[in-house]
Design a protein around this motif. Sequence first.
Motif, PDB file in Angstrom:
ATOM      1  N   ASP A   1     -14.924   1.078  10.752  1.00 17.20           N
ATOM      2  CA  ASP A   1     -14.410   2.460  10.120  1.00 17.20           C
ATOM      3  C   ASP A   1     -15.407   3.546  11.278  1.00 17.20           C
ATOM      4  O   ASP A   1     -15.463   3.406  12.278  1.00 17.20           O
ATOM      5  CB  ASP A   1     -14.748   2.618   8.705  1.00 17.20           C
ATOM      6  CG  ASP A   1     -13.730   2.205   7.912  1.00 17.20           C
ATOM      7  OD1 ASP A   1     -13.616   1.778   6.968  1.00 17.20           O
ATOM      8  OD2 ASP A   1     -12.561   2.460   8.457  1.00 17.20           O
TER       9      ASP A   1
ATOM     10  N   PHE B   1      -9.001  -6.032  -5.429  1.00 21.19           N
ATOM     11  CA  PHE B   1      -9.610  -5.335  -4.343  1.00 21.19           C
ATOM     12  C   PHE B   1     -10.335  -4.151  -4.748  1.00 21.19           C
ATOM     13  O   PHE B   1      -9.913  -3.392  -5.779  1.00 21.19           O
ATOM     14  CB  PHE B   1      -8.446  -5.065  -3.182  1.00 21.19           C
ATOM     15  CG  PHE B   1      -7.933  -6.258  -2.550  1.00 21.19           C
ATOM     16  CD1 PHE B   1      -6.585  -6.920  -3.260  1.00 21.19           C
ATOM     17  CD2 PHE B   1      -8.445  -6.754  -1.647  1.00 21.19           C
ATOM     18  CE1 PHE B   1      -6.232  -7.832  -2.774  1.00 21.19           C
ATOM     19  CE2 PHE B   1      -7.662  -8.029  -0.967  1.00 21.19           C
ATOM     20  CZ  PHE B   1      -6.671  -8.435  -1.450  1.00 21.19           C
ATOM     21  N   GLN B   2     -11.351  -3.679  -3.836  1.00 23.89           N
ATOM     22  CA  GLN B   2     -12.001  -2.317  -4.059  1.00 23.89           C
ATOM     23  C   GLN B   2     -11.778  -1.618  -2.749  1.00 23.89           C
ATOM     24  O   GLN B   2     -11.706  -2.256  -1.951  1.00 23.89           O
ATOM     25  CB  GLN B   2     -13.467  -2.614  -4.354  1.00 23.89           C
ATOM     26  CG  GLN B   2     -13.710  -3.182  -5.713  1.00 23.89           C
ATOM     27  CD  GLN B   2     -14.976  -3.511  -6.222  1.00 23.89           C
ATOM     28  OE1 GLN B   2     -15.872  -4.277  -5.474  1.00 23.89           O
ATOM     29  NE2 GLN B   2     -15.613  -2.865  -7.002  1.00 23.89           N
ATOM     30  N   HIS B   3     -11.899  -0.273  -2.827  1.00 26.14           N
ATOM     31  CA  HIS B   3     -11.592   0.590  -1.748  1.00 26.14           C
ATOM     32  C   HIS B   3     -12.564   1.866  -1.739  1.00 26.14           C
ATOM     33  O   HIS B   3     -12.540   2.489  -3.060  1.00 26.14           O
ATOM     34  CB  HIS B   3     -10.276   0.861  -1.324  1.00 26.14           C
ATOM     35  CG  HIS B   3      -9.850   1.326  -0.083  1.00 26.14           C
ATOM     36  ND1 HIS B   3     -10.342   3.007   0.216  1.00 26.14           N
ATOM     37  CD2 HIS B   3      -9.516   1.020   1.085  1.00 26.14           C
ATOM     38  CE1 HIS B   3      -9.996   3.184   1.502  1.00 26.14           C
ATOM     39  NE2 HIS B   3      -9.493   1.974   2.042  1.00 26.14           N
TER      40      HIS B   3
ATOM     41  N   ASP C   1     -12.214   4.672  -1.238  1.00 31.50           N
ATOM     42  CA  ASP C   1     -11.493   5.764  -1.700  1.00 31.50           C
ATOM     43  C   ASP C   1     -11.362   5.830  -3.097  1.00 31.50           C
ATOM     44  O   ASP C   1     -11.109   7.098  -3.733  1.00 31.50           O
ATOM     45  CB  ASP C   1     -10.004   5.906  -0.965  1.00 31.50           C
ATOM     46  CG  ASP C   1      -9.895   6.317   0.345  1.00 31.50           C
ATOM     47  OD1 ASP C   1      -8.854   6.318   1.065  1.00 31.50           O
ATOM     48  OD2 ASP C   1     -11.000   6.493   0.894  1.00 31.50           O
TER      49      ASP C   1
ATOM     50  N   ASN D   1      -1.761   1.824   4.753  1.00 27.19           N
ATOM     51  CA  ASN D   1      -3.183   1.510   4.966  1.00 27.19           C
ATOM     52  C   ASN D   1      -3.205   0.075   4.266  1.00 27.19           C
ATOM     53  O   ASN D   1      -3.721  -0.084   2.898  1.00 27.19           O
ATOM     54  CB  ASN D   1      -3.893   2.296   3.998  1.00 27.19           C
ATOM     55  CG  ASN D   1      -5.407   2.144   4.158  1.00 27.19           C
ATOM     56  OD1 ASN D   1      -5.899   1.120   4.739  1.00 27.19           O
ATOM     57  ND2 ASN D   1      -6.402   3.236   3.667  1.00 27.19           N
TER      58      ASN D   1
ATOM     59  N   ASN E   1     -10.340   0.831   7.330  1.00 26.94           N
ATOM     60  CA  ASN E   1      -9.930   0.882   5.761  1.00 26.94           C
ATOM     61  C   ASN E   1      -9.232   2.282   5.667  1.00 26.94           C
ATOM     62  O   ASN E   1      -9.057   2.399   4.449  1.00 26.94           O
ATOM     63  CB  ASN E   1     -11.029   0.638   5.058  1.00 26.94           C
ATOM     64  CG  ASN E   1     -11.500  -0.808   5.044  1.00 26.94           C
ATOM     65  OD1 ASN E   1     -11.016  -1.626   4.608  1.00 26.94           O
ATOM     66  ND2 ASN E   1     -12.741  -1.030   5.528  1.00 26.94           N
ATOM     67  N   LYS E   2      -8.711   2.976   6.692  1.00 24.79           N
ATOM     68  CA  LYS E   2      -8.380   4.173   6.595  1.00 24.79           C
ATOM     69  C   LYS E   2      -6.794   4.348   6.497  1.00 24.79           C
ATOM     70  O   LYS E   2      -6.266   3.190   6.968  1.00 24.79           O
ATOM     71  CB  LYS E   2      -8.921   5.392   7.463  1.00 24.79           C
ATOM     72  CG  LYS E   2     -10.470   5.365   7.351  1.00 24.79           C
ATOM     73  CD  LYS E   2     -10.988   6.503   8.313  1.00 24.79           C
ATOM     74  CE  LYS E   2     -12.589   6.357   8.549  1.00 24.79           C
ATOM     75  NZ  LYS E   2     -12.840   6.606   9.681  1.00 24.79           N
TER      76      LYS E   2
ATOM     77  N   ASN F   1     -15.343   0.024 -11.919  1.00 22.98           N
ATOM     78  CA  ASN F   1     -15.479  -0.511 -10.382  1.00 22.98           C
ATOM     79  C   ASN F   1     -16.441  -1.385 -10.163  1.00 22.98           C
ATOM     80  O   ASN F   1     -17.112  -1.420  -9.109  1.00 22.98           O
ATOM     81  CB  ASN F   1     -15.400   0.739  -9.445  1.00 22.98           C
ATOM     82  CG  ASN F   1     -14.640   0.391  -8.087  1.00 22.98           C
ATOM     83  OD1 ASN F   1     -13.977  -0.585  -8.014  1.00 22.98           O
ATOM     84  ND2 ASN F   1     -15.322   1.450  -7.036  1.00 22.98           N
TER      85      ASN F   1
ATOM     86  N   ALA G   1       0.922  -1.200  -0.027  1.00 25.13           N
ATOM     87  CA  ALA G   1      -0.089  -0.137   0.103  1.00 25.13           C
ATOM     88  C   ALA G   1       0.911   1.158  -0.059  1.00 25.13           C
ATOM     89  O   ALA G   1       0.484   2.216  -0.723  1.00 25.13           O
ATOM     90  CB  ALA G   1      -1.018   0.050   1.202  1.00 25.13           C
TER      91      ALA G   1
ATOM     92  N   ALA H   1      -5.435  -1.929   3.833  1.00 23.45           N
ATOM     93  CA  ALA H   1      -6.522  -2.352   2.910  1.00 23.45           C
ATOM     94  C   ALA H   1      -6.491  -1.761   1.515  1.00 23.45           C
ATOM     95  O   ALA H   1      -7.360  -2.373   0.680  1.00 23.45           O
ATOM     96  CB  ALA H   1      -7.815  -1.244   3.645  1.00 23.45           C
ATOM     97  N   LYS H   2      -5.523  -1.091   1.089  1.00 22.95           N
ATOM     98  CA  LYS H   2      -5.055  -1.013  -0.271  1.00 22.95           C
ATOM     99  C   LYS H   2      -3.890  -1.794  -0.776  1.00 22.95           C
ATOM    100  O   LYS H   2      -3.663  -1.583  -1.740  1.00 22.95           O
ATOM    101  CB  LYS H   2      -4.737   0.637  -0.513  1.00 22.95           C
ATOM    102  CG  LYS H   2      -6.048   1.352  -0.033  1.00 22.95           C
ATOM    103  CD  LYS H   2      -5.738   2.916  -0.635  1.00 22.95           C
ATOM    104  CE  LYS H   2      -6.904   3.832  -0.317  1.00 22.95           C
ATOM    105  NZ  LYS H   2      -6.487   5.256  -0.415  1.00 22.95           N
TER     106      LYS H   2
END
Lengths: 141, 639, 79
Positions: free
Chosen positions: B127, A99-101, A103, A29, B206-207, A85, A21, A31-32
Amino acid sequence: MRIKVNADNCTGCRLCRQVCAIKHFSEINPAKAALWIEAKFPDPGKYKPHVCIQCGKCAMVCPEGAISRDTSTGAYIVDKTGCTNCGVCVSTCPEKVIFQHPDLNHIIICDFCMECTTVCNVDAVTKWDVMKPSIEAGKEA
Amino acid sequence: MADGFAGTTLRINLSNGEIKKLPTDEKLMREWYGGRGIVAKICYDEVPRDADPLGPLNVLVMTSGILSGAFTPGGSKVEFGSVSPLTNGQGDSNMGGHLGPALKFAGFDLVIFSGISPKPVYICIDDDKVEIRDASKYWGMGSLDCEHLLKQDLGEDFEIATIGPSGERGILFSCISHDFGRQAGRTGQGAVMGSKKIKAIAVRGNKAIKVHNLEALYKHTYDIIQRTKEHPNMEPWQKYGTSFFIRWSNDNAVMPTRNFQTTWYEDVEKVDGESLVTKCLVTHKACFGCWMNCGKYSKAVIEGKKTVFAEGPEYETGALCGPNLGMHDINHVVYINYLLDNYGMDSMSGGGVMAFAMECFEKGLITEKDLEGHTMKWGSIDDVEHFLDMVVNRRGIGDWFAGGTRKAAEKIGKGSEKFAMQVKGQEMSGYDGRWAPGMLLSYMTADIGAHHNRSWTITVDMAEGRETTEGRAKIVIYLQHIRPLFDTWCSCRLFWGELDITPEEYAEAVNLITGWDDSIDQALKVSEKIWNLNRCHYLERNKANGRTFDYPPARSWEDKIPNGPGKGKGVSLEQVETMLDDYYRERGWDKNGNPSRALLEDLGMGFAAENLGKAGFLGKPLEGGIPKVRGEKYKPKAF
Amino acid sequence: MIVYLKAGTQLREHLKPDVDYYTRKVETPEGMTLKQILESIGVNPGFVAFAYTDGKMKNLEYIPNDGEKITLQPPVSGG
């Protein structure tokens, strides 16, 4: 170039996800990240990294044709402006490594920069000097 | 909000279900850093001095810290703090795993729980979405079992902290568990969480964590990764974790054996690190972002018992539930680790409580009749299992032991308090202090009782002389500042201790993350402030001079070591008194162990001096004034 | 015969490494235990928690072989 997974060695530290990430989004992060670690606890108590296996199914199913293969690395690259997306590739991927996020308005997919392999201290993910043009789903070379 | 912080603080009132999101207090964080510092200040400010730690007026604080989650070596911790029901003073305990980082990824620096929920609940932080949810489905479950079920119900990507039945029933040494093997073990944080009827806390985020200079931070840590990969200690630590200490402790006669009766165990090779990795190891397990992976996830296979999994035993559990209980099989020690983890009991205090019970049984102070027809013999896994069942259910004399060894000794009497191996109510860590006076002083003066995490001096004692107390106080004080600094930053200290990462490098990472410009000396000053804040808090709550509480159990000076390499050794009561005199003088406290005004004002803590004065325990001025610098780093000369 | 002793932290300084940052080469008669070898070069064996060689933990009674590379692990932080 691919990433060889030696699942037995994985300790679940998630350093790979952190550097991925940071490298691609300049953010701390996970999550990315473009890979994930499956944790099977309490029994049998093992971790398993999941990485892109370059099977190409995502490119086949993308309704916008926004995913294509980079022939120099073998990676499947997303055209960020073409991607809507929609997530069809996410549910198709056999390793669940797209993956999707919230942001972002496009998917995240591994570009095989190999940064993760330079930090893993237990050889759970390592550089694998092999090009695999085959699109047999779920099969490793 | 300053870089390095998520920006939001949660206040959750369980009595009325109110959830408030507030901007994180920047000034508070700047002064107290976070982690252990912030929990200390909040509890000092918000918990009335006569509040029952298991009552509605105590708070439970959960916090991440500057280094946690921020791509730093060992930056993985989450810190819990509250007024401890075990010691009746400020208590805090932290753990690795992935929860601390998750809290920041969800956007929160700090969660303060107040009040008591009318029924069992769990907290779900996804979150921005924060909910108090019904936990009736989970109440009563083992902590490991509960985490497993919650991951199935909520999602594998949630990071979860749980308590077991022990915390639910207010057993004073209950812990908080996470990640199938990490615990915020000491000071009974699990009992406080249980008193508020919180079964679990689940977090997903997720931040991004915003840092001041990511490019420089990335290089800083990346270089450390590559450098430490080559360090000689890396490979043995990866392979054995803390378990290799077992043989060393034994060889050097500091191994607690049969309730600290002696310090050398004849069967140590049956329960040491080698036996662990060859017989029970399943996976090397790491905390968030740690490449030393010292965790040892293990399996216990015992005929006639179900096969169980546990992370460990770490050194402390391995010592306190191994030689300290006279165990003869590493599988049995893993099994005990599992029982304690799933019940949600601190494995250190658990080992201490069981060892105390075994010695009481040996001396006939408790009998088979008291134990429902069972025995409590050294080395018996069946006796351990039955005893723990009595304790967790508070059945019969199990209820006495549910309060820890201090309360159990009060009930049993007959001189048993001499070998209740605790200080200030908390059981002793896995090192005997009779042939390591600095270690004994560490136990005597730690804010949370007989715990080694604040100061550990065995190698110093060996270098400087195991039978003298000379110079020990200054070194203990320095360690009591540098070691808890990691708890304040919410980082594991093993990279500093074992892999040659300097405190200056940690301070540099803090500055790269926050944009501050604090030196390591400034950071140590914050740590000294926290130390003194906790001391003031303790004195105000316990209403007596500090010296009253700083003595070790009488075994420490009455019983010389009976056998093994340390035979005949031991400290005298005179040495105990001398160490306290030295320590107080070096700290700027008076002879009664009370912080002086001059010291507190030097630390910018005039408010604490006022409060302590009102309570009647402000220390008298020191003749000759306070030392300019408190504590001194140990410079090894004789190796 | 020759043994190579490796250590980090404060033990490294007392080992006086001469091969690389962490490693000291020691010439020693055959049959000496690690404890004896350490004493012969002025390093207190009490500060070695254990030795680590070829993937295994060894105590100080271990007798090294010629050319062996041995990591000495000091107990620094406890716990």
